[in-house]
Design a protein around this motif. Structure first.
Motif, PDB file in Angstrom:
ATOM      1  N   ASP A  37      35.841  11.402  24.809  1.00 42.74           N
ATOM      2  CA  ASP A  37      34.474  11.969  24.289  1.00 42.74           C
ATOM      3  C   ASP A  37      33.557  10.751  24.242  1.00 42.74           C
ATOM      4  OD1 ASP A  37      32.460  13.275  23.081  1.00 42.74           O
ATOM      5  OD2 ASP A  37      33.721  14.265  21.467  1.00 42.74           O
ATOM      6  N   THR A  38      32.597  10.681  24.914  1.00 40.93           N
ATOM      7  CA  THR A  38      31.767   9.340  24.585  1.00 40.93           C
ATOM      8  C   THR A  38      30.556   9.576  23.552  1.00 40.93           C
ATOM      9  OG1 THR A  38      30.301  10.476  26.321  1.00 40.93           O
ATOM     10  CG2 THR A  38      31.570   8.537  27.084  1.00 40.93           C
ATOM     11  N   SER A  39      30.594  10.941  23.138  1.00 42.36           N
ATOM     12  CA  SER A  39      29.670  11.041  22.036  1.00 42.36           C
ATOM     13  C   SER A  39      30.166  10.698  20.809  1.00 42.36           C
ATOM     14  CB  SER A  39      29.167  12.532  21.933  1.00 42.36           C
ATOM     15  OG  SER A  39      30.485  13.195  21.504  1.00 42.36           O
ATOM     16  N   LYS A  40      31.577  10.556  21.016  1.00 45.76           N
ATOM     17  CA  LYS A  40      32.442   9.796  19.552  1.00 45.76           C
ATOM     18  C   LYS A  40      32.712   8.553  20.005  1.00 45.76           C
ATOM     19  CE  LYS A  40      34.551  14.211  18.421  1.00 45.76           C
ATOM     20  NZ  LYS A  40      35.538  15.212  18.400  1.00 45.76           N
ATOM     21  N   PHE A  41      32.035   8.022  20.851  1.00 52.00           N
ATOM     22  CA  PHE A  41      32.271   6.498  21.336  1.00 52.00           C
ATOM     23  C   PHE A  41      33.594   6.264  21.729  1.00 52.00           C
ATOM     24  CE2 PHE A  41      28.827   6.529  18.089  1.00 52.00           C
ATOM     25  CZ  PHE A  41      27.869   6.705  18.829  1.00 52.00           C
ATOM     26  N   GLU A  42      34.638   7.145  22.077  1.00 51.15           N
ATOM     27  CA  GLU A  42      35.751   6.961  22.806  1.00 51.15           C
ATOM     28  C   GLU A  42      35.754   6.173  24.057  1.00 51.15           C
ATOM     29  OE1 GLU A  42      37.647  10.589  23.267  1.00 51.15           O
ATOM     30  OE2 GLU A  42      38.072  10.840  21.106  1.00 51.15           O
ATOM     31  N   VAL A  43      36.624   5.305  24.093  1.00 53.04           N
ATOM     32  CA  VAL A  43      36.879   4.418  25.350  1.00 53.04           C
ATOM     33  C   VAL A  43      38.043   4.543  25.974  1.00 53.04           C
ATOM     34  CG1 VAL A  43      36.931   2.000  26.103  1.00 53.04           C
ATOM     35  CG2 VAL A  43      35.453   2.487  24.166  1.00 53.04           C
ATOM     36  N   ASP A  44      38.003   4.722  27.196  1.00 54.54           N
ATOM     37  CA  ASP A  44      39.335   5.194  27.816  1.00 54.54           C
ATOM     38  C   ASP A  44      40.416   3.898  27.872  1.00 54.54           C
ATOM     39  OD1 ASP A  44      39.368   3.655  30.830  1.00 54.54           O
ATOM     40  OD2 ASP A  44      37.391   3.909  30.216  1.00 54.54           O
ATOM     41  N   PHE A  46      42.164   2.532  30.142  1.00 55.07           N
ATOM     42  CA  PHE A  46      42.369   1.296  30.962  1.00 55.07           C
ATOM     43  C   PHE A  46      41.226   0.251  30.774  1.00 55.07           C
ATOM     44  CE2 PHE A  46      41.915  -0.770  35.063  1.00 55.07           C
ATOM     45  CZ  PHE A  46      43.215  -1.250  35.116  1.00 55.07           C
ATOM     46  N   THR A  47      40.028   0.861  30.321  1.00 62.03           N
ATOM     47  CA  THR A  47      39.135  -0.115  29.791  1.00 62.03           C
ATOM     48  C   THR A  47      39.435  -1.040  28.506  1.00 62.03           C
ATOM     49  OG1 THR A  47      37.290   1.294  30.554  1.00 62.03           O
ATOM     50  CG2 THR A  47      36.641  -0.248  28.988  1.00 62.03           C
ATOM     51  N   GLN A  48      40.200  -0.352  27.729  1.00 63.16           N
ATOM     52  CA  GLN A  48      40.691  -0.978  26.415  1.00 63.16           C
ATOM     53  C   GLN A  48      41.965  -2.022  26.616  1.00 63.16           C
ATOM     54  OE1 GLN A  48      42.137   1.614  23.225  1.00 63.16           O
ATOM     55  NE2 GLN A  48      40.417   3.305  23.695  1.00 63.16           N
ATOM     56  N   LEU A  49      42.622  -1.673  27.776  1.00 70.02           N
ATOM     57  CA  LEU A  49      43.591  -2.544  28.177  1.00 70.02           C
ATOM     58  C   LEU A  49      42.995  -3.712  28.891  1.00 70.02           C
ATOM     59  CD1 LEU A  49      46.606  -3.193  29.256  1.00 70.02           C
ATOM     60  CD2 LEU A  49      46.037  -2.036  31.393  1.00 70.02           C
ATOM     61  N   VAL A  50      41.938  -3.560  29.779  1.00 70.76           N
ATOM     62  CA  VAL A  50      41.090  -4.863  30.253  1.00 70.76           C
ATOM     63  C   VAL A  50      40.563  -5.603  29.459  1.00 70.76           C
ATOM     64  CG1 VAL A  50      39.123  -5.410  31.679  1.00 70.76           C
ATOM     65  CG2 VAL A  50      40.642  -3.573  32.562  1.00 70.76           C
ATOM     66  N   ALA A  51      39.974  -5.026  28.263  1.00 70.29           N
ATOM     67  CA  ALA A  51      39.360  -5.797  26.956  1.00 70.29           C
ATOM     68  C   ALA A  51      40.450  -6.593  26.512  1.00 70.29           C
ATOM     69  CB  ALA A  51      38.619  -4.856  26.111  1.00 70.29           C
ATOM     70  N   LYS A  72      28.599   1.665  18.053  1.00 67.06           N
ATOM     71  CA  LYS A  72      27.484   2.356  18.534  1.00 67.06           C
ATOM     72  C   LYS A  72      27.432   3.154  19.882  1.00 67.06           C
ATOM     73  CE  LYS A  72      24.722  -0.213  15.451  1.00 67.06           C
ATOM     74  NZ  LYS A  72      23.515  -1.263  15.263  1.00 67.06           N
ATOM     75  N   GLU A  73      28.712   2.808  20.618  1.00 69.67           N
ATOM     76  CA  GLU A  73      28.641   3.219  22.161  1.00 69.67           C
ATOM     77  C   GLU A  73      30.060   2.928  22.362  1.00 69.67           C
ATOM     78  OE1 GLU A  73      26.460   0.626  24.815  1.00 69.67           O
ATOM     79  OE2 GLU A  73      27.314  -1.128  24.181  1.00 69.67           O
ATOM     80  N   SER A  74      30.263   3.501  23.728  1.00 73.30           N
ATOM     81  CA  SER A  74      31.856   3.723  24.183  1.00 73.30           C
ATOM     82  C   SER A  74      31.985   2.366  24.744  1.00 73.30           C
ATOM     83  CB  SER A  74      32.074   4.873  25.278  1.00 73.30           C
ATOM     84  OG  SER A  74      31.687   6.027  24.506  1.00 73.30           O
ATOM     85  N   SER A  75      32.179   1.341  24.115  1.00 71.90           N
ATOM     86  CA  SER A  75      32.819   0.010  24.544  1.00 71.90           C
ATOM     87  C   SER A  75      33.783  -0.614  23.517  1.00 71.90           C
ATOM     88  CB  SER A  75      31.484  -0.784  24.867  1.00 71.90           C
ATOM     89  OG  SER A  75      30.782  -0.962  23.711  1.00 71.90           O
ATOM     90  N   VAL A  76      34.097  -1.738  23.807  1.00 70.00           N
ATOM     91  CA  VAL A  76      34.771  -2.747  23.317  1.00 70.00           C
ATOM     92  C   VAL A  76      34.107  -4.063  23.193  1.00 70.00           C
ATOM     93  CG1 VAL A  76      36.977  -3.922  23.091  1.00 70.00           C
ATOM     94  CG2 VAL A  76      37.131  -1.650  23.774  1.00 70.00           C
ATOM     95  N   ASN A  77      33.667  -4.457  21.930  1.00 72.12           N
ATOM     96  CA  ASN A  77      33.275  -5.905  21.807  1.00 72.12           C
ATOM     97  C   ASN A  77      34.231  -6.991  21.945  1.00 72.12           C
ATOM     98  OD1 ASN A  77      30.625  -4.496  21.215  1.00 72.12           O
ATOM     99  ND2 ASN A  77      31.139  -4.589  19.054  1.00 72.12           N
ATOM    100  N   VAL A  89      32.556  -2.235  28.770  1.00 70.24           N
ATOM    101  CA  VAL A  89      32.317  -0.991  29.136  1.00 70.24           C
ATOM    102  C   VAL A  89      33.128  -0.390  30.282  1.00 70.24           C
ATOM    103  CG1 VAL A  89      29.960  -1.013  28.178  1.00 70.24           C
ATOM    104  CG2 VAL A  89      30.417  -1.205  30.859  1.00 70.24           C
ATOM    105  N   GLU A  90      33.210   0.916  30.480  1.00 74.38           N
ATOM    106  CA  GLU A  90      34.033   1.393  31.600  1.00 74.38           C
ATOM    107  C   GLU A  90      33.623   0.819  32.905  1.00 74.38           C
ATOM    108  OE1 GLU A  90      34.226   3.729  35.146  1.00 74.38           O
ATOM    109  OE2 GLU A  90      32.220   3.820  34.011  1.00 74.38           O
ATOM    110  N   GLY A  91      32.562   0.474  33.309  1.00 75.84           N
ATOM    111  CA  GLY A  91      32.094  -0.232  34.549  1.00 75.84           C
ATOM    112  C   GLY A  91      32.803  -1.745  34.735  1.00 75.84           C
ATOM    113  N   CYS A  92      33.428  -2.166  33.834  1.00 77.01           N
ATOM    114  CA  CYS A  92      33.952  -3.595  33.622  1.00 77.01           C
ATOM    115  C   CYS A  92      35.348  -3.641  33.641  1.00 77.01           C
ATOM    116  CB  CYS A  92      33.795  -4.325  32.144  1.00 77.01           C
ATOM    117  SG  CYS A  92      32.284  -4.335  31.912  1.00 77.01           S
TER     118      CYS A  92
END
Length: 183
Positions: A37-44, A46-51, A72-77, A89-92
């Protein structure tokens, strides 16, 4: 018209296999992404694993590297030297690049076992180099902030697509049905 299809059959078959594989894998990936749910800023996951893996590589150079969920967005700082340098973000995560790679390999099919092994090995190589790419990009942005646009938009995409291109060349020349066999 029949002559046209006969003459260009190999090329049309290549296109059909490429786009067929690409569409199936893209649909599967999009179905996976829709679970979050991107409206809740959830990050998939695999993207979390990459981060996390990118942070681990950065930690080899700086023990003060860490990740934090973006509120503030679906990403990992991603932080380097205790300073925020990037958002993952997912594209990374390079999954769309891996889908493109797999589609090309299947379009230039080789023997089944070789194809599967090359897809697995190539996907793993792309993933590893993507982690290295992200870590290097973060270090470069930290040290050369004023070059951020060219680093992120030109140099580092060339890095990952260059790896994919090299893998494609190896596949076509050594393992596909079109590879020249040496005696």
């Amino acid at each position: 018209m029949k002559n046209y299809f006969t003459e260009y059959k190999p090329f049309l078959f290549f296109l059909a296999k490429f786009f067929g594989t690409y569409l199936v894998l893209t649909f599967a990936y999009q179905t996976y992404l829709n679970e979050f749910d991107t409206s809740k800023f959830e990050v998939d996951g695999f993207t979390q694993l990459v981060a996390e893996q990118s942070k681990q590589v950065l930690s080899l150079f700086d023990s003060q590297s860490y990740t934090q969920p973006n509120l503030k967005e679906s990403s990992v700082n991603l932080f380097y030297h205790n300073k925020w340098v990037a958002r993952i973000v997912e594209g990374c995560n390079a999954l769309s690049v891996i889908i493109l790679f797999i589609s090309f390999v299947f379009a230039f099919t080789g023997k089944f076992k070789q194809t599967i092994l090359f897809v697995i090995a190539g996907s793993l190589i792309i993933h590893i180099f993507n982690i290295i790419r992200i870590a290097l990009l973060c270090m470069a942005i930290f040290h050369y902030k004023h070059y951020q646009e060219i680093l992120h938009g030109v140099i580092f995409p060339l890095f990952i697509y260059g790896i994919v291109f090299i893998l494609w060349i190896i596949w076509v020349n050594k393992y596909s049905k079109h590879a020249k066999k040496t005696v």
